[in-house]
Scaffold this active site. Structure first.
Site, PDB file in Angstrom:
ATOM      1  N   LYS A   1      -6.382   4.959  26.893  1.00 15.04           N
ATOM      2  CA  LYS A   1      -6.780   3.555  26.930  1.00 15.04           C
ATOM      3  C   LYS A   1      -5.715   2.640  27.551  1.00 15.04           C
ATOM      4  O   LYS A   1      -4.555   3.033  27.693  1.00 15.04           O
ATOM      5  CB  LYS A   1      -7.119   3.094  25.514  1.00 15.04           C
ATOM      6  CG  LYS A   1      -8.365   3.786  24.952  1.00 15.04           C
ATOM      7  CD  LYS A   1      -8.706   3.240  23.581  1.00 15.04           C
ATOM      8  CE  LYS A   1      -9.976   3.863  23.028  1.00 15.04           C
ATOM      9  NZ  LYS A   1     -10.312   3.291  21.712  1.00 15.04           N
TER      10      LYS A   1
ATOM     11  N   TYR B   1     -20.022   2.192  25.485  1.00 12.62           N
ATOM     12  CA  TYR B   1     -19.955   1.924  24.052  1.00 12.62           C
ATOM     13  C   TYR B   1     -21.251   1.316  23.503  1.00 12.62           C
ATOM     14  O   TYR B   1     -21.236   0.682  22.443  1.00 12.62           O
ATOM     15  CB  TYR B   1     -18.762   1.013  23.740  1.00 12.62           C
ATOM     16  CG  TYR B   1     -17.435   1.726  23.883  1.00 12.62           C
ATOM     17  CD1 TYR B   1     -17.049   2.694  22.962  1.00 12.62           C
ATOM     18  CD2 TYR B   1     -16.586   1.455  24.940  1.00 12.62           C
ATOM     19  CE1 TYR B   1     -15.843   3.360  23.087  1.00 12.62           C
ATOM     20  CE2 TYR B   1     -15.371   2.119  25.075  1.00 12.62           C
ATOM     21  CZ  TYR B   1     -15.004   3.070  24.146  1.00 12.62           C
ATOM     22  OH  TYR B   1     -13.807   3.727  24.275  1.00 12.62           O
TER      23      TYR B   1
ATOM     24  N   ARG C   1      -9.877  15.913  19.037  1.00 11.21           N
ATOM     25  CA  ARG C   1      -9.951  14.898  17.978  1.00 11.21           C
ATOM     26  C   ARG C   1      -8.814  15.098  16.970  1.00 11.21           C
ATOM     27  O   ARG C   1      -8.273  14.128  16.433  1.00 11.21           O
ATOM     28  CB  ARG C   1     -11.321  14.892  17.328  1.00 11.21           C
ATOM     29  CG  ARG C   1     -12.374  14.333  18.322  1.00 11.21           C
ATOM     30  CD  ARG C   1     -13.751  14.271  17.772  1.00 11.21           C
ATOM     31  NE  ARG C   1     -13.918  13.259  16.757  1.00 11.21           N
ATOM     32  CZ  ARG C   1     -14.133  11.970  16.974  1.00 11.21           C
ATOM     33  NH1 ARG C   1     -14.168  11.503  18.208  1.00 11.21           N
ATOM     34  NH2 ARG C   1     -14.311  11.122  15.976  1.00 11.21           N
TER      35      ARG C   1
ATOM     36  N   ARG D   1      -2.383   8.987  18.217  1.00 11.20           N
ATOM     37  CA  ARG D   1      -2.485   7.649  17.627  1.00 11.20           C
ATOM     38  C   ARG D   1      -1.308   7.324  16.703  1.00 11.20           C
ATOM     39  O   ARG D   1      -0.866   6.178  16.652  1.00 11.20           O
ATOM     40  CB  ARG D   1      -3.820   7.497  16.916  1.00 11.20           C
ATOM     41  CG  ARG D   1      -4.967   7.413  17.936  1.00 11.20           C
ATOM     42  CD  ARG D   1      -6.295   7.333  17.280  1.00 11.20           C
ATOM     43  NE  ARG D   1      -7.353   7.081  18.257  1.00 11.20           N
ATOM     44  CZ  ARG D   1      -8.600   7.465  18.085  1.00 11.20           C
ATOM     45  NH1 ARG D   1      -8.964   8.104  16.978  1.00 11.20           N
ATOM     46  NH2 ARG D   1      -9.499   7.205  19.005  1.00 11.20           N
TER      47      ARG D   1
ATOM     48  N   ASN E   1      -5.791   1.778  20.107  1.00 10.17           N
ATOM     49  CA  ASN E   1      -5.419   3.060  19.503  1.00 10.17           C
ATOM     50  C   ASN E   1      -5.154   4.174  20.512  1.00 10.17           C
ATOM     51  O   ASN E   1      -5.162   5.339  20.165  1.00 10.17           O
ATOM     52  CB  ASN E   1      -6.461   3.481  18.462  1.00 10.17           C
ATOM     53  CG  ASN E   1      -7.831   3.693  19.064  1.00 10.17           C
ATOM     54  OD1 ASN E   1      -7.986   3.918  20.254  1.00 10.17           O
ATOM     55  ND2 ASN E   1      -8.844   3.632  18.222  1.00 10.17           N
TER      56      ASN E   1
ATOM     57  N   HIS F   1      -9.542   7.815  23.333  1.00  6.30           N
ATOM     58  CA  HIS F   1     -10.926   8.068  22.926  1.00  6.30           C
ATOM     59  C   HIS F   1     -11.199   9.546  23.156  1.00  6.30           C
ATOM     60  O   HIS F   1     -10.740  10.126  24.135  1.00  6.30           O
ATOM     61  CB  HIS F   1     -11.904   7.256  23.781  1.00  6.30           C
ATOM     62  CG  HIS F   1     -13.318   7.754  23.691  1.00  6.30           C
ATOM     63  ND1 HIS F   1     -14.172   7.350  22.690  1.00  6.30           N
ATOM     64  CD2 HIS F   1     -13.993   8.663  24.448  1.00  6.30           C
ATOM     65  CE1 HIS F   1     -15.334   7.986  22.857  1.00  6.30           C
ATOM     66  NE2 HIS F   1     -15.245   8.770  23.911  1.00  6.30           N
TER      67      HIS F   1
ATOM     68  N   GLU G   1     -20.757  11.643  28.390  1.00  2.00           N
ATOM     69  CA  GLU G   1     -19.559  10.904  28.784  1.00  2.00           C
ATOM     70  C   GLU G   1     -18.921  11.496  30.036  1.00  2.00           C
ATOM     71  O   GLU G   1     -18.493  10.754  30.926  1.00  2.00           O
ATOM     72  CB  GLU G   1     -18.566  10.873  27.613  1.00  2.00           C
ATOM     73  CG  GLU G   1     -19.077  10.035  26.458  1.00  2.00           C
ATOM     74  CD  GLU G   1     -18.198  10.045  25.229  1.00  2.00           C
ATOM     75  OE1 GLU G   1     -18.432   9.202  24.334  1.00  2.00           O
ATOM     76  OE2 GLU G   1     -17.264  10.882  25.132  1.00  2.00           O
TER      77      GLU G   1
END
Length: 140
Positions: free
Chosen positions: A11, A51, A87, A104, A114, A117, A128
């Site tokens: 991000k 989103y 994740r 994170r 954060n 993604h 995606e």
């Protein structure tokens, strides 16, 4: 275990601080291969589409604003159980609750900024990935 693909975004809060290499190192340390990667500026329309599942949530506007604030790095990752593996290395959305050594915990500024993604399911990953990459851009 199955080899699968997942989608990742580094991000704007992380790209602004030149953390792409450090984040990529954690991704690779987790046993994932980066098989596609590019730096892009997400438009408001792209962020709203990406989103859309959160459109009715109170944080939607802030999320779109955050994601369009600067360049991002979009990626396709591949490996055994790639979705769960990524994740896990990404860590909890709230950096205060993220495990030590996760992206994170190490790099996020806040719940909103954060740093990353990751797709949450195979179906989501496929959608995606297709939004950002054509087949010939993914080189496994």
């Amino acid at each position: 275990m199955a080899i699968e693909r997942t989608f990742s975004i580094i991000k704007p809060d992380a790209t602004r601080r030149n953390l792409t290499g450090a984040i990529n190192a954690l991704i690779e340390k987790a046993g994932l291969r980066i098989i596609a990667q590019k730096r892009v500026r997400i438009t408001t329309a792209q962020a709203e589409t990406f989103y859309a599942v959160h459109k009715e949530r109170p944080f939607f506007g802030e999320l779109v604003e955050t994601m369009t604030a600067g360049p991002v790095v979009v990626q396709v990752l591949e490996g055994e159980n790639a979705i769960k593996a990524y994740r896990d290395v990404l860590g909890a959305t709230d950096p205060a609750k993220a495990a030590p050594g996760t992206i994170r915990k190490e790099f996020a500024l806040s719940v909103g900024e954060n740093s990353g993604h990751g797709s949450d399911a195979p179906e989501t990953a496929a959608i995606e990935i297709a939004q950002w990459f054509s087949g010939n851009e993914i080189v496994g």
